[in-house]
Design an enzyme around this catalytic site. Structure first.
Site, PDB file in Angstrom:
ATOM      1  N   GLY A  34      33.634  46.087 -10.665  1.00 57.37           N
ATOM      2  CA  GLY A  34      32.386  45.468 -10.210  1.00 57.37           C
ATOM      3  C   GLY A  34      31.738  44.562 -11.240  1.00 57.37           C
ATOM      4  O   GLY A  34      30.822  43.809 -10.914  1.00 57.37           O
ATOM      5  N   GLU A  35      32.187  44.629 -12.482  1.00 52.26           N
ATOM      6  CA  GLU A  35      31.578  43.774 -13.504  1.00 52.26           C
ATOM      7  C   GLU A  35      31.921  42.302 -13.251  1.00 52.26           C
ATOM      8  O   GLU A  35      33.024  41.981 -12.797  1.00 52.26           O
ATOM      9  CB  GLU A  35      32.056  44.196 -14.900  1.00 52.26           C
ATOM     10  CG  GLU A  35      31.449  45.528 -15.333  1.00 52.26           C
ATOM     11  CD  GLU A  35      31.864  45.935 -16.731  1.00 52.26           C
ATOM     12  OE1 GLU A  35      32.782  45.309 -17.311  1.00 52.26           O
ATOM     13  OE2 GLU A  35      31.270  46.903 -17.248  1.00 52.26           O
ATOM     14  N   ARG A  88       6.717  37.321 -13.637  1.00 50.30           N
ATOM     15  CA  ARG A  88       5.422  37.892 -13.228  1.00 50.30           C
ATOM     16  C   ARG A  88       5.103  39.185 -13.974  1.00 50.30           C
ATOM     17  O   ARG A  88       3.975  39.632 -13.975  1.00 50.30           O
ATOM     18  CB  ARG A  88       5.410  38.113 -11.706  1.00 50.30           C
ATOM     19  CG  ARG A  88       5.340  36.790 -10.932  1.00 50.30           C
ATOM     20  CD  ARG A  88       5.346  37.002  -9.441  1.00 50.30           C
ATOM     21  NE  ARG A  88       6.592  37.599  -8.988  1.00 50.30           N
ATOM     22  CZ  ARG A  88       6.784  38.109  -7.779  1.00 50.30           C
ATOM     23  NH1 ARG A  88       5.805  38.115  -6.906  1.00 50.30           N
ATOM     24  NH2 ARG A  88       7.960  38.606  -7.444  1.00 50.30           N
ATOM     25  N   LYS A 183      -7.870  36.755  -4.158  1.00 52.67           N
ATOM     26  CA  LYS A 183      -6.872  37.792  -3.829  1.00 52.67           C
ATOM     27  C   LYS A 183      -6.974  38.978  -4.787  1.00 52.67           C
ATOM     28  O   LYS A 183      -7.124  38.802  -5.982  1.00 52.67           O
ATOM     29  CB  LYS A 183      -5.466  37.190  -3.918  1.00 52.67           C
ATOM     30  CG  LYS A 183      -4.374  38.204  -3.609  1.00 52.67           C
ATOM     31  CD  LYS A 183      -3.024  37.557  -3.512  1.00 52.67           C
ATOM     32  CE  LYS A 183      -2.403  37.349  -4.869  1.00 52.67           C
ATOM     33  NZ  LYS A 183      -1.035  36.827  -4.782  1.00 52.67           N
ATOM     34  N   ARG A 185      -4.624  42.373  -5.580  1.00 48.51           N
ATOM     35  CA  ARG A 185      -3.363  43.047  -5.241  1.00 48.51           C
ATOM     36  C   ARG A 185      -3.572  44.552  -5.279  1.00 48.51           C
ATOM     37  O   ARG A 185      -4.071  45.100  -6.254  1.00 48.51           O
ATOM     38  CB  ARG A 185      -2.260  42.620  -6.221  1.00 48.51           C
ATOM     39  CG  ARG A 185      -0.904  43.202  -5.881  1.00 48.51           C
ATOM     40  CD  ARG A 185       0.213  42.528  -6.640  1.00 48.51           C
ATOM     41  NE  ARG A 185       0.562  41.199  -6.126  1.00 48.51           N
ATOM     42  CZ  ARG A 185       1.249  40.979  -5.009  1.00 48.51           C
ATOM     43  NH1 ARG A 185       1.645  42.005  -4.254  1.00 48.51           N
ATOM     44  NH2 ARG A 185       1.531  39.754  -4.619  1.00 48.51           N
ATOM     45  N   ASP A 209       1.401  28.022  -2.700  1.00 52.83           N
ATOM     46  CA  ASP A 209       1.456  29.039  -3.754  1.00 52.83           C
ATOM     47  C   ASP A 209       2.673  28.757  -4.637  1.00 52.83           C
ATOM     48  O   ASP A 209       3.552  27.972  -4.262  1.00 52.83           O
ATOM     49  CB  ASP A 209       1.555  30.437  -3.142  1.00 52.83           C
ATOM     50  CG  ASP A 209       0.957  31.508  -4.054  1.00 52.83           C
ATOM     51  OD1 ASP A 209       0.648  31.212  -5.222  1.00 52.83           O
ATOM     52  OD2 ASP A 209       0.816  32.656  -3.586  1.00 52.83           O
TER      53      ASP A 209
END
Ligand code: R5P
Length: 281
Positions: A34-35, A88, A183, A185, A209
């Protein structure tokens, strides 16, 4: 030579056309366990690696591409991060958490001489790289796909952090007022939107945005616009991440159209950031 990550092939091609540079041949493979493994053919002396880190796998792939081009002898490596994942998480929100943006920026810096990114959530994330890093602004491009016949348009951002994007889009569109909501959150998927006193009745509204992730911010905003009698609502963003059921949420909210750029390749990626990235290269 432009070297593309597997998630940014259309943008890499557009960038090659825009700059007149050649596109390197790249193969993306997997070992039986899977690598991941990439193989880059002749990256040239100056390698421009273009890769959006939209997933943990994409982060690993970027590190591999950077290493492959150095291994092949590139003397200069420029990394274009059209979308920078983890941007973020730019501070430790609670005790014990990492500053993930800093962690990934440091890792990316080890394989490059320079970084160019597009509208990161906060400009300050550029400071986390240990090589010169700059952001370019794609906001003006967002006006491109909008219909010409918008009625009394209002360009609105769902929070004050994105008002500059709304202003830039309105300026390029050529007419329209601008405003923003407030806003708060509540969780990763829940937000509270507090309306401003913007007059929305019978107007076409363009919500702008930096990113649509779960779609909660935009769909909550659309609900308020509906209550206020807005006519058509268009939704546009730089990074159309559109995770999980985000597109469905927006469609159910009744948006007229969703637009985004090719920093993240989705069906809605109608605008290419290639011209603004090319200017920085
Ligand atoms: C945050 O402040 C950003 O500007 C976006 O509004 C936000 O990340 C969008 O996330 P979601 O689509 O999950 O509401």
């Amino acid at each position: 030579m432009i070297i593309s990550g597997s998630n940014t092939q259309a943008l890499a091609a557009a960038l090659a056309a825009e700059t007149g540079q050649q596109l390197a041949s790249v193969e993306y493979e997997r070992f039986p366990d899977g690598e991941a493994m990439v193989r880059v053919e002749e990256p040239g002396d100056r390698a421009v690696v273009v890769a959006s880190t939209v997933s943990d796998e994409a982060h690993v792939e970027l590190l591999q591409l950077q290493d492959a081009v150095r291994e092949a002898g590139a003397s200069e490596v420029v990394t274009v991060l059209p979308y920078m994942g983890y941007a973020r998480q730019d501070r430790a929100f609670e005790t014990g958490e990492p500053v993930s943006a800093r962690a990934v920026a440091r890792a990316i810096s080890t394989g490059t001489d320079r970084v160019v990114t597009v509208n990161p959530h906060e400009e300050a994330v550029c400071d986390y790289f240990t090589v010169p890093a700059e952001s370019v602004d794609a906001a003006g491009l967002l006006a491109g796909p909008l219909p010409e016949d918008l009625h009394d348009p209002l360009f609105l951002s769902p929070d004050d952090g994105a008002i500059d994007l709304a202003v830039a889009a309105a300026e390029v569109y050529g007419r329209g007022e601008t405003d923003y909501f407030e806003k708060t959150r509540r969780s990763g998927t829940e937000v509270d939107i507090a309306p401003s006193d913007a007059d929305c009745a019978d107007r076409d509204v363009v919500l702008v945005d930096d990113i649509i992730a779960t779609g909660s911010t935009m769909s909550e905003s659309v609900a308020i616009l509906d209550e206020r009698g807005a006519d058509r609502v268009f939704v546009t963003c730089v990074h159309p991440l559109l995770a999980a059921s985000a597109h469905l949420k927006l469609a159910r909210a009744g948006v007229e159209a969703v637009y985004g750029t090719d920093t993240i390749e989705r069906q809605v990626s109608e605008v290419s950031v290639a011209p603004v990235v090319a200017d920085a290269l």
